[in-house]
Design an enzyme around this catalytic site. Sequence first.
Site, PDB file in Angstrom:
ATOM      1  N   THR A 268       1.492  -4.376   4.217  1.00 19.33           N
ATOM      2  CA  THR A 268       1.321  -4.697   5.634  1.00 19.33           C
ATOM      3  C   THR A 268       0.672  -6.058   5.857  1.00 19.33           C
ATOM      4  OG1 THR A 268      -0.826  -3.595   5.704  1.00 19.33           O
ATOM      5  CG2 THR A 268       1.118  -2.268   6.262  1.00 19.33           C
ATOM      6  N   ASP A 269       0.057  -6.624   4.816  1.00 19.15           N
ATOM      7  CA  ASP A 269      -0.696  -7.873   5.007  1.00 19.15           C
ATOM      8  C   ASP A 269       0.173  -9.009   5.552  1.00 19.15           C
ATOM      9  OD1 ASP A 269      -2.932  -6.588   4.135  1.00 19.15           O
ATOM     10  OD2 ASP A 269      -3.045  -7.580   2.182  1.00 19.15           O
TER      11      ASP A 269
ATOM     12  N   SER B 258       1.826  -7.529  -0.771  1.00 15.50           N
ATOM     13  CA  SER B 258       2.665  -8.396   0.073  1.00 15.50           C
ATOM     14  C   SER B 258       2.155  -9.830   0.164  1.00 15.50           C
ATOM     15  CB  SER B 258       2.851  -7.796   1.460  1.00 15.50           C
ATOM     16  OG  SER B 258       1.680  -7.865   2.216  1.00 15.50           O
TER      17      SER B 258
ATOM     18  N   THR C  62       0.820  -1.222   0.000  1.00 15.06           N
ATOM     19  CA  THR C  62       0.000   0.000   0.000  1.00 15.06           C
ATOM     20  C   THR C  62       0.851   1.268   0.000  1.00 15.06           C
ATOM     21  OG1 THR C  62      -1.833  -1.131   1.051  1.00 15.06           O
ATOM     22  CG2 THR C  62      -1.779   1.239   1.323  1.00 15.06           C
TER      23      THR C  62
HETATM   24  N1  ASP Z   1      -3.227  -3.924   2.429  1.00 15.78           N
HETATM   25  C1  ASP Z   1      -1.904  -4.185   2.127  1.00 15.78           C
HETATM   26  C2  ASP Z   1      -0.970  -3.143   2.664  1.00 15.78           C
HETATM   27  O1  ASP Z   1      -1.309  -2.594   3.670  1.00 15.78           O
HETATM   28  C3  ASP Z   1      -1.604  -4.648   0.786  1.00 15.78           C
HETATM   29  C4  ASP Z   1      -0.326  -5.412   0.878  1.00 15.78           C
HETATM   30  O2  ASP Z   1      -0.068  -6.019   1.888  1.00 15.78           O
HETATM   31  O3  ASP Z   1       0.431  -5.388  -0.077  1.00 15.78           O
HETATM   32  O4  ASP Z   1       0.070  -2.843   2.167  1.00 15.78           O
END
Ligand code: ASP
Length: 340
Positions: free
Chosen positions: A97-98, A65, A21
């Site tokens: 963050t995932d 991720s 993100t």
């Molecule tokens: N929602 C995710 C993020 O916070 C997407 C990811 O993990 O790439 O980055």
Amino acid sequence: MAQQLNHHTLPILSIGALGGTVSMRANQPGAGATPMITGEALLDGISQLHEGLDVHIETLCLVPSASLDFNLLLEVLIWAQEQVKLGVQGVVITQGTDTLEETAFFLDLLWSDDVPLVLTGAMRPSDQQGADGSANLTDASRVALDAQSRKRGVLVVMNGQIHQALHVRKSSAMALEAFNSALFGPAGLIIENRVIYLRKASARTVLPMPRSTHHKVALLLATLSADTVLLEHVLALGYDALVVSAFGAGHVSIEWVDLIDQITTEIPVLVATRTGSDSTAEASYGFIGGEMDLIDRGALMCGFLCPYKARILIWLLIGAGLGREVGKHLQRLGFKATEG
Ligand code: ASP
């Protein structure tokens, strides 16, 4: 991925961008965010910090991720090690963050340098109101350059907090304060641009690099009235270890018990709590499928280690030919209630 850094006298920082993100925005209104912002463009957001600093930034990949994997992380690790050899004072990785709690733990188990390796990301894409990417990257860079961060292994910096890789969890899908270290609390904070640690650095476990990466670890979730079909096929499918994300303090249904008993004779079976906080028990419940029964049948309790991190630990150990040592590592990592 490596590249020669210029000779300099200023503190230097290397940033590796992986996507997520923090690197996302929508192509057109309503289209949904996708990773498209390179590391070089991310640097614009932290111009206040990098004025007077020699910052080296590289886009290592641009993926959500969920699509990172262990092999790619091993390449990221080698890239980060090369940055240290080139003399940087800190390394920052930006990513989604995932899977941040998993990648941080994976890298932490292999990171043997004193130089800080700091992971960060964002909960809001860069084109959203209140996007948090620049603030997180600025904080992460400050943490990476701070001498107090040395010998702390891999750290996660999000939302003004510093978390240890061992404890950090993503516990909210959308909130800015998505990361916490549950019962342990953050290792430190960034307040008024200052890095403040709440605890001393503690002894760390560092594993050898895996020699093989083809092995597989299954992770099965215990749920109410779950069938046994997946469990029945774990051995036949060639898995090298099984992690059970179990009820409460490490419990499964009576239907799962005989199968787990059978599986433990062939491969390591690790039992972690699915609750998201606190530890599995060892000597509290005597019913069939309770933790005492599962221990008697050869399963290993994971203590405070969550199922996702337990899977990473056993995968790395098997890769290094140390699968049989998992009990010892679980004692050190899973049952470590304090950092002191
Ligand atoms: N929602 C995710 C993020 O916070 C997407 C990811 O993990 O790439 O980055």
